[in-house]
Design a protein around this motif. Sequence first.
Motif, PDB file in Angstrom:
ATOM      1  N   TYR A  37       0.971  -1.030   0.080  1.00  0.00           N
ATOM      2  CA  TYR A  37       0.334  -0.044   0.339  1.00  0.00           C
ATOM      3  C   TYR A  37       1.291   0.934   0.222  1.00  0.00           C
ATOM      4  CZ  TYR A  37      -3.707  -2.834   1.363  1.00  0.00           C
ATOM      5  OH  TYR A  37      -4.504  -4.347   1.453  1.00  0.00           O
ATOM      6  N   THR A  38       0.379   2.320  -0.737  1.00  0.00           N
ATOM      7  CA  THR A  38       1.298   3.580  -0.448  1.00  0.00           C
ATOM      8  C   THR A  38       0.156   4.623   0.032  1.00  0.00           C
ATOM      9  OG1 THR A  38       0.217   4.909  -1.961  1.00  0.00           O
ATOM     10  CG2 THR A  38       1.936   3.366  -2.552  1.00  0.00           C
ATOM     11  N   PHE A  39       0.946   5.506   1.241  1.00  0.00           N
ATOM     12  CA  PHE A  39       0.039   7.088   2.052  1.00  0.00           C
ATOM     13  C   PHE A  39       0.899   7.971   0.428  1.00  0.00           C
ATOM     14  CE2 PHE A  39       0.751  10.400   4.674  1.00  0.00           C
ATOM     15  CZ  PHE A  39      -0.740  10.199   4.914  1.00  0.00           C
ATOM     16  N   ASP A  40      -0.042   8.941  -0.017  1.00  0.00           N
ATOM     17  CA  ASP A  40       0.520  10.104  -0.647  1.00  0.00           C
ATOM     18  C   ASP A  40       0.622  11.146  -0.172  1.00  0.00           C
ATOM     19  OD1 ASP A  40       1.433   8.447  -3.243  1.00  0.00           O
ATOM     20  OD2 ASP A  40       0.132   7.230  -2.770  1.00  0.00           O
ATOM     21  N   ALA A  41       0.932  11.845  -0.098  1.00  0.00           N
ATOM     22  CA  ALA A  41       0.940  13.218   1.124  1.00  0.00           C
ATOM     23  C   ALA A  41       1.570  14.490   0.593  1.00  0.00           C
ATOM     24  CB  ALA A  41       0.853  12.636   2.239  1.00  0.00           C
ATOM     25  N   TYR A  42       1.191  15.754   1.065  1.00  0.00           N
ATOM     26  CA  TYR A  42       1.777  16.746   0.669  1.00  0.00           C
ATOM     27  C   TYR A  42       1.684  17.513   2.131  1.00  0.00           C
ATOM     28  CZ  TYR A  42       3.881  21.181  -0.367  1.00  0.00           C
ATOM     29  OH  TYR A  42       4.514  22.316  -1.070  1.00  0.00           O
ATOM     30  N   LEU A  43       2.978  17.288   2.365  1.00  0.00           N
ATOM     31  CA  LEU A  43       2.855  18.577   3.686  1.00  0.00           C
ATOM     32  C   LEU A  43       3.086  19.933   3.265  1.00  0.00           C
ATOM     33  CD1 LEU A  43       4.097  15.580   4.193  1.00  0.00           C
ATOM     34  CD2 LEU A  43       3.825  15.858   6.980  1.00  0.00           C
ATOM     35  N   PHE A  66       4.088   0.970   2.509  1.00  0.00           N
ATOM     36  CA  PHE A  66       4.155   0.055   3.578  1.00  0.00           C
ATOM     37  C   PHE A  66       3.113  -1.352   2.797  1.00  0.00           C
ATOM     38  CE2 PHE A  66       2.123   3.856   4.747  1.00  0.00           C
ATOM     39  CZ  PHE A  66       2.453   3.734   6.366  1.00  0.00           C
ATOM     40  N   LYS A  67       3.990  -2.409   3.964  1.00  0.00           N
ATOM     41  CA  LYS A  67       3.078  -4.015   3.401  1.00  0.00           C
ATOM     42  C   LYS A  67       2.342  -4.156   4.116  1.00  0.00           C
ATOM     43  CE  LYS A  67       4.319  -8.791   1.463  1.00  0.00           C
ATOM     44  NZ  LYS A  67       5.699  -9.132   1.407  1.00  0.00           N
ATOM     45  N   LYS A  68       0.928  -4.780   4.334  1.00  0.00           N
ATOM     46  CA  LYS A  68       0.273  -5.275   5.185  1.00  0.00           C
ATOM     47  C   LYS A  68       0.704  -6.343   5.344  1.00  0.00           C
ATOM     48  CE  LYS A  68      -4.615  -5.638   6.322  1.00  0.00           C
ATOM     49  NZ  LYS A  68      -6.134  -5.937   6.150  1.00  0.00           N
ATOM     50  N   TYR A  98       0.624  -2.776   9.568  1.00  0.00           N
ATOM     51  CA  TYR A  98       1.442  -2.406   8.663  1.00  0.00           C
ATOM     52  C   TYR A  98       2.922  -1.880   8.401  1.00  0.00           C
ATOM     53  CZ  TYR A  98      -3.439  -2.060   6.329  1.00  0.00           C
ATOM     54  OH  TYR A  98      -4.182  -2.123   6.110  1.00  0.00           O
ATOM     55  N   TYR A  99       3.534  -2.321   8.007  1.00  0.00           N
ATOM     56  CA  TYR A  99       4.679  -2.246   7.964  1.00  0.00           C
ATOM     57  C   TYR A  99       5.557  -1.090   7.128  1.00  0.00           C
ATOM     58  CZ  TYR A  99       5.821  -6.308  11.134  1.00  0.00           C
ATOM     59  OH  TYR A  99       5.453  -7.698  12.318  1.00  0.00           O
ATOM     60  N   LEU A 100       6.639  -0.521   7.891  1.00  0.00           N
ATOM     61  CA  LEU A 100       6.710   0.892   6.418  1.00  0.00           C
ATOM     62  C   LEU A 100       8.260   0.257   5.783  1.00  0.00           C
ATOM     63  CD1 LEU A 100       7.398   4.466   7.703  1.00  0.00           C
ATOM     64  CD2 LEU A 100       9.351   3.311   6.644  1.00  0.00           C
ATOM     65  N   ILE A 101       7.523   0.442   4.807  1.00  0.00           N
ATOM     66  CA  ILE A 101       9.244  -0.160   3.857  1.00  0.00           C
ATOM     67  C   ILE A 101      10.248   0.785   3.378  1.00  0.00           C
ATOM     68  CG2 ILE A 101       9.856  -1.804   2.183  1.00  0.00           C
ATOM     69  CD1 ILE A 101       7.637  -2.893   3.740  1.00  0.00           C
ATOM     70  N   GLU A 102       9.894   1.471   2.547  1.00  0.00           N
ATOM     71  CA  GLU A 102      10.303   3.294   2.389  1.00  0.00           C
ATOM     72  C   GLU A 102       9.509   4.091   1.680  1.00  0.00           C
ATOM     73  OE1 GLU A 102      11.742   1.379  -1.590  1.00  0.00           O
ATOM     74  OE2 GLU A 102      10.355   1.160  -2.468  1.00  0.00           O
ATOM     75  N   ILE A 103      10.393   5.147   1.620  1.00  0.00           N
ATOM     76  CA  ILE A 103       9.649   6.875   1.846  1.00  0.00           C
ATOM     77  C   ILE A 103      10.392   6.753   0.469  1.00  0.00           C
ATOM     78  CG2 ILE A 103       9.584   9.404   1.941  1.00  0.00           C
ATOM     79  CD1 ILE A 103       9.337   8.424   4.883  1.00  0.00           C
ATOM     80  N   ASN A 104       9.778   7.106  -0.820  1.00  0.00           N
ATOM     81  CA  ASN A 104       9.744   8.159  -2.121  1.00  0.00           C
ATOM     82  C   ASN A 104       9.481   9.647  -1.621  1.00  0.00           C
ATOM     83  OD1 ASN A 104      10.116   5.969  -3.660  1.00  0.00           O
ATOM     84  ND2 ASN A 104       8.006   5.366  -3.260  1.00  0.00           N
ATOM     85  N   ALA A 105      10.805  10.540  -2.251  1.00  0.00           N
ATOM     86  CA  ALA A 105      10.931  11.846  -1.449  1.00  0.00           C
ATOM     87  C   ALA A 105      10.727  12.582  -2.755  1.00  0.00           C
ATOM     88  CB  ALA A 105      11.919  12.136  -0.482  1.00  0.00           C
TER      89      ALA A 105
END
Length: 394
Positions: free
Chosen positions: A210-216, A273-275, A282-289
């Motif tokens: 899964y992905t969480f896509d966001a703007y901060l 994330f991987k479930k 849910y485990y954090l796998i990596e972040i695309n910056a």
Amino acid sequence: MNNKAVILGNNYYLGLSTIRCLGKYGIHTVAVDYSEENRYAAESKYVSEKLIVPHYQNETKEFIDALIDYAKSQDVKPVLIPCHDSYVEAIDAYLDEIREYYLIPQTEQGLYTTVMDKGKLHQLAEEKGMKVPETLTIDTENFHEKVESIIKFPCLVKPVDSPNFVKKFRRKLFKVHSMEELEEKIELAKNADLEVIIQRIIPGFDDHMYTFDAYLNQDAKVTHWTTCRKLRQYPINFGASVYTVQKHVPELYELGANFLEAIKFKGFAEIEFKKDAETGDYYLIEINARITNLNSLLYKVGLNFPYITYMELTGQPLEPKAVNHNTNTAFWYFYEDMLAVKDYIKTGQLSAMTVLKSLFRPKAYAIWDWNDPKPAFSFAANLFGKVFHKVTKR
């Protein structure tokens, strides 16, 4: 909109989707590359200007100087949007210097690099209470015993520096099934002067990604977001998205937003994330910056992240927005998905009927656009040229 948008990297569809997202609003887009080779995104009708600069890795200082020289010739600061990890690394190394001439979301030098570094990211995630896969470094005390008792086989050999690893081995990681194979892959990485970590495989098929896509914003607060679920990736099991559907998963907002805000991230980020198929965690796998593969999908469901970035940085922030319902819309990279499907079927992981059924939903294409077809034709010509060259060399 006097500020130009300088887009780094146009030989891949991330740059193409970014150009389209901005060009459709009449923003002056500058397609920047180090070479004309396979530069199909620069063929978009939304490209206002093309620029060739020194290589971001081979001549990093010259690359930065060229960007600064370009910005100095402008009346107002351009917005800088890198569309590849290696560009992000180069920009981050000179962030304080280049921010004098460009509008960039991130203000803390080194944070981009930290979240892209697998080892540092996992340490940071653990400090903030996020679950991450069990991981060992190769210099861990009692390494072999801990691999056998904690990590277990099969396991993953993952790079700390992903861009250079992919450049060297043409893959994101190694999957190994024995201590002998593990030692062999570690030696390969050492010979390439690349640092690696050893990681447990979280149970679950590719559709557990899964992905969480966001703007901060500049206050490091999430203003725009959605979540997605991968259905297929290439290379299969441990690759990049080739068929991914937008799917609302509320838990990922709680996990992702809290983490990104806690580390004071600014700008666009995508957390993978991987479930766990056994526990549901849910485990954090990596972040695309940087802008990601799914950008055309995110745009289609109503989140134009390049435009959101541009508007905030030029003093015209958009109203916060979340796509917190299921749209059933899918991102589709047809070329690599066909390669993936062949491998999924060959290994018995998917049936042809399952794949066929998955295709009946609205789609956001990686490259094709009826209103901007030239990049797709350029991509096809490049691909045909490679195939023809390969065949004629035999």
